[in-house]
Design a protein around this motif. Structure first.
Motif, PDB file in Angstrom:
ATOM      1  N   VAL A   1      36.883  34.686  38.601  1.00  0.00           N
ATOM      2  CA  VAL A   1      35.610  34.630  37.891  1.00  0.00           C
ATOM      3  C   VAL A   1      34.879  35.927  38.169  1.00  0.00           C
ATOM      4  N   GLY A   2      34.243  36.487  37.162  1.00  0.00           N
ATOM      5  CA  GLY A   2      33.494  37.711  37.396  1.00  0.00           C
ATOM      6  C   GLY A   2      32.898  38.276  36.136  1.00  0.00           C
ATOM      7  N   ILE A   3      32.532  39.532  36.237  1.00  0.00           N
ATOM      8  CA  ILE A   3      31.912  40.233  35.115  1.00  0.00           C
ATOM      9  C   ILE A   3      32.799  41.392  34.693  1.00  0.00           C
ATOM     10  N   GLU A   4      32.585  41.877  33.487  1.00  0.00           N
ATOM     11  CA  GLU A   4      33.366  43.009  32.990  1.00  0.00           C
ATOM     12  C   GLU A   4      32.886  44.302  33.663  1.00  0.00           C
ATOM     13  N   PRO A   5      33.791  45.258  33.878  1.00  0.00           N
ATOM     14  CA  PRO A   5      35.183  45.244  33.425  1.00  0.00           C
ATOM     15  C   PRO A   5      36.169  44.606  34.399  1.00  0.00           C
ATOM     16  N   ALA A   6      35.746  44.391  35.656  1.00  0.00           N
ATOM     17  CA  ALA A   6      36.713  44.022  36.694  1.00  0.00           C
ATOM     18  C   ALA A   6      37.406  42.697  36.425  1.00  0.00           C
ATOM     19  N   VAL A   7      36.707  41.729  35.839  1.00  0.00           N
ATOM     20  CA  VAL A   7      37.320  40.426  35.625  1.00  0.00           C
ATOM     21  C   VAL A   7      38.519  40.520  34.694  1.00  0.00           C
ATOM     22  N   ASP A   8      38.622  41.571  33.900  1.00  0.00           N
ATOM     23  CA  ASP A   8      39.736  41.728  32.971  1.00  0.00           C
ATOM     24  C   ASP A   8      40.933  42.464  33.572  1.00  0.00           C
ATOM     25  N   PHE A   9      40.810  42.988  34.793  1.00  0.00           N
ATOM     26  CA  PHE A   9      41.923  43.739  35.379  1.00  0.00           C
ATOM     27  C   PHE A   9      43.054  42.784  35.751  1.00  0.00           C
ATOM     28  N   VAL A  10      44.170  42.863  35.053  1.00  0.00           N
ATOM     29  CA  VAL A  10      45.287  41.950  35.288  1.00  0.00           C
ATOM     30  C   VAL A  10      45.924  42.212  36.648  1.00  0.00           C
ATOM     31  N   GLU A  11      46.030  43.467  37.038  1.00  0.00           N
ATOM     32  CA  GLU A  11      46.668  43.805  38.311  1.00  0.00           C
ATOM     33  C   GLU A  11      45.679  43.913  39.455  1.00  0.00           C
ATOM     34  N   GLY A  12      44.492  43.416  39.294  1.00  0.00           N
ATOM     35  CA  GLY A  12      43.498  43.562  40.345  1.00  0.00           C
ATOM     36  C   GLY A  12      43.123  45.017  40.500  1.00  0.00           C
ATOM     37  N   CYS A  13      43.029  45.473  41.754  1.00  0.00           N
ATOM     38  CA  CYS A  13      42.688  46.878  41.994  1.00  0.00           C
ATOM     39  C   CYS A  13      43.861  47.803  41.725  1.00  0.00           C
ATOM     40  N   GLY A  14      45.059  47.213  41.478  1.00  0.00           N
ATOM     41  CA  GLY A  14      46.230  48.037  41.247  1.00  0.00           C
ATOM     42  C   GLY A  14      46.163  48.755  39.931  1.00  0.00           C
TER      43      GLY A  14
ATOM     44  N   GLU B   1      28.467  33.262  53.710  1.00  0.00           N
ATOM     45  CA  GLU B   1      28.322  32.240  54.740  1.00  0.00           C
ATOM     46  C   GLU B   1      29.561  32.226  55.628  1.00  0.00           C
ATOM     47  N   GLY B   2      29.784  33.312  56.311  1.00  0.00           N
ATOM     48  CA  GLY B   2      30.948  33.485  57.165  1.00  0.00           C
ATOM     49  C   GLY B   2      31.180  34.972  57.353  1.00  0.00           C
ATOM     50  N   THR B   3      32.430  35.351  57.655  1.00  0.00           N
ATOM     51  CA  THR B   3      32.794  36.748  57.846  1.00  0.00           C
ATOM     52  C   THR B   3      33.667  37.215  56.697  1.00  0.00           C
ATOM     53  N   LEU B   4      33.393  38.420  56.203  1.00  0.00           N
ATOM     54  CA  LEU B   4      34.248  39.032  55.193  1.00  0.00           C
ATOM     55  C   LEU B   4      35.023  40.164  55.825  1.00  0.00           C
ATOM     56  N   TYR B   5      36.314  40.223  55.525  1.00  0.00           N
ATOM     57  CA  TYR B   5      37.208  41.211  56.110  1.00  0.00           C
ATOM     58  C   TYR B   5      37.646  42.219  55.060  1.00  0.00           C
ATOM     59  N   GLY B   6      37.802  43.475  55.470  1.00  0.00           N
ATOM     60  CA  GLY B   6      38.276  44.512  54.561  1.00  0.00           C
ATOM     61  C   GLY B   6      37.314  45.671  54.501  1.00  0.00           C
ATOM     62  N   GLU B   7      37.859  46.833  54.232  1.00  0.00           N
ATOM     63  CA  GLU B   7      37.066  48.052  54.118  1.00  0.00           C
ATOM     64  C   GLU B   7      37.468  48.810  52.864  1.00  0.00           C
ATOM     65  N   ALA B   8      36.729  49.849  52.562  1.00  0.00           N
ATOM     66  CA  ALA B   8      36.960  50.617  51.340  1.00  0.00           C
ATOM     67  C   ALA B   8      38.137  51.564  51.514  1.00  0.00           C
ATOM     68  N   THR B   9      39.353  51.044  51.362  1.00  0.00           N
ATOM     69  CA  THR B   9      40.531  51.901  51.418  1.00  0.00           C
ATOM     70  C   THR B   9      40.604  52.804  50.193  1.00  0.00           C
ATOM     71  N   GLU B  10      40.181  52.280  49.063  1.00  0.00           N
ATOM     72  CA  GLU B  10      40.049  53.059  47.834  1.00  0.00           C
ATOM     73  C   GLU B  10      38.594  52.937  47.404  1.00  0.00           C
ATOM     74  N   PRO B  11      37.818  54.000  47.439  1.00  0.00           N
ATOM     75  CA  PRO B  11      36.376  53.886  47.205  1.00  0.00           C
ATOM     76  C   PRO B  11      35.984  53.180  45.914  1.00  0.00           C
ATOM     77  N   SER B  12      36.781  53.347  44.854  1.00  0.00           N
ATOM     78  CA  SER B  12      36.375  52.778  43.571  1.00  0.00           C
ATOM     79  C   SER B  12      36.702  51.298  43.441  1.00  0.00           C
ATOM     80  N   CYS B  13      37.701  50.797  44.195  1.00  0.00           N
ATOM     81  CA  CYS B  13      38.116  49.402  44.046  1.00  0.00           C
ATOM     82  C   CYS B  13      38.834  48.920  45.299  1.00  0.00           C
ATOM     83  N   TYR B  14      38.344  47.818  45.875  1.00  0.00           N
ATOM     84  CA  TYR B  14      39.001  47.213  47.033  1.00  0.00           C
ATOM     85  C   TYR B  14      38.522  45.779  47.159  1.00  0.00           C
TER      86      TYR B  14
END
Length: 209
Positions: free
Chosen positions: A196-209, A93-106
């Motif tokens: 908030v999310g689903i596994e495995p991403a919700v468990d990534f402490v460093e985010g996409c890092g 419900e608005g605009t989302l900003y950002g593109e796939a700088t890293e295809p697997s995670c962004y």
């Protein structure tokens, strides 16, 4: 606006225009427009006739504009976990900003200039939402609440040491449909960020890092 300010802004425009294709498309957070003050623009009391110090925010989070302040086990603001990035952009419900700088995670951001409300796209689908905005809540809990308040608000919770701050703890909350929330606190037990999310991403402490 003084002539020197026009010159400074012109120089910035030339610099931006000269950026090559290597310029990141999903930059690190920068100072949001609502936090810009006249001290950051030497000699300027206003930009485009608007007083810098007194101006209302010109780019509040799109989700806030749409009245989205509640995350649940399915997602946030029209975006559900499991959607593709394109589906998320169409449903938000608005605009989302950002593109796939890293295809697997962004990340896709609700605000162009910060990551206060951001969706993590992992391996092609939305798998989590990260929140640094005190206006957004999971139920009645969000930034500024304590871990004790979060434990009282949810049925199934567990604590674990924070990976980087040995004096702080994280609280994991089990939600419906395989989702969970992770609240990070400071040393006093006050929530400073959550996801908030689903596994495995919700468990990534460093985010996409």
């Amino acid at each position: 606006m003084k002539f020197s300010t026009y010159c400074a802004l012109g120089a910035i425009a030339v610099t931006l225009a000269s950026c090559g294709p290597d310029t990141p498309t999903d930059p690190a957070p920068i100072t949001p427009p609502e936090n810009v003050t006249s001290e950051m623009v030497p000699g300027a009391d206003a930009v485009d006739g608007v007083s810098i110090g007194d101006a209302e925010p010109t780019q509040s989070a799109a989700a806030e504009t749409a009245g989205c302040t509640s995350v649940d086990a399915n997602g946030f603001c029209g975006v559900e976990f499991g959607m593709t990035a394109e589906e998320a952009k169409a449903s938000f419900e608005g605009t989302l900003y950002g593109e796939a700088t890293e295809p697997s995670c962004y990340s896709l951001r609700a605000n162009e200039n910060n990551y206060d409300r951001a969706f993590m796209i992992y391996e092609g689908t939305v798998q989590r939402v990260d929140v640094l905005d005190p206006d957004v809540k999971l139920g009645e809990i969000g930034i500024g609440n304590t871990l004790e308040e979060a434990e009282a608000a949810f049925e199934e919770t567990s604590r674990s040491p924070n990976k980087y701050d040995f004096d702080a703890e994280d609280l994991t909350v089990t939600l419906d449909d395989g989702a969970k929330a992770v609240f990070e606190s400071d040393a006093d037990g006050t929530i400073i960020g959550w996801r908030v999310g689903i596994e495995p991403a919700v468990d990534f402490v460093e985010g996409c890092g």
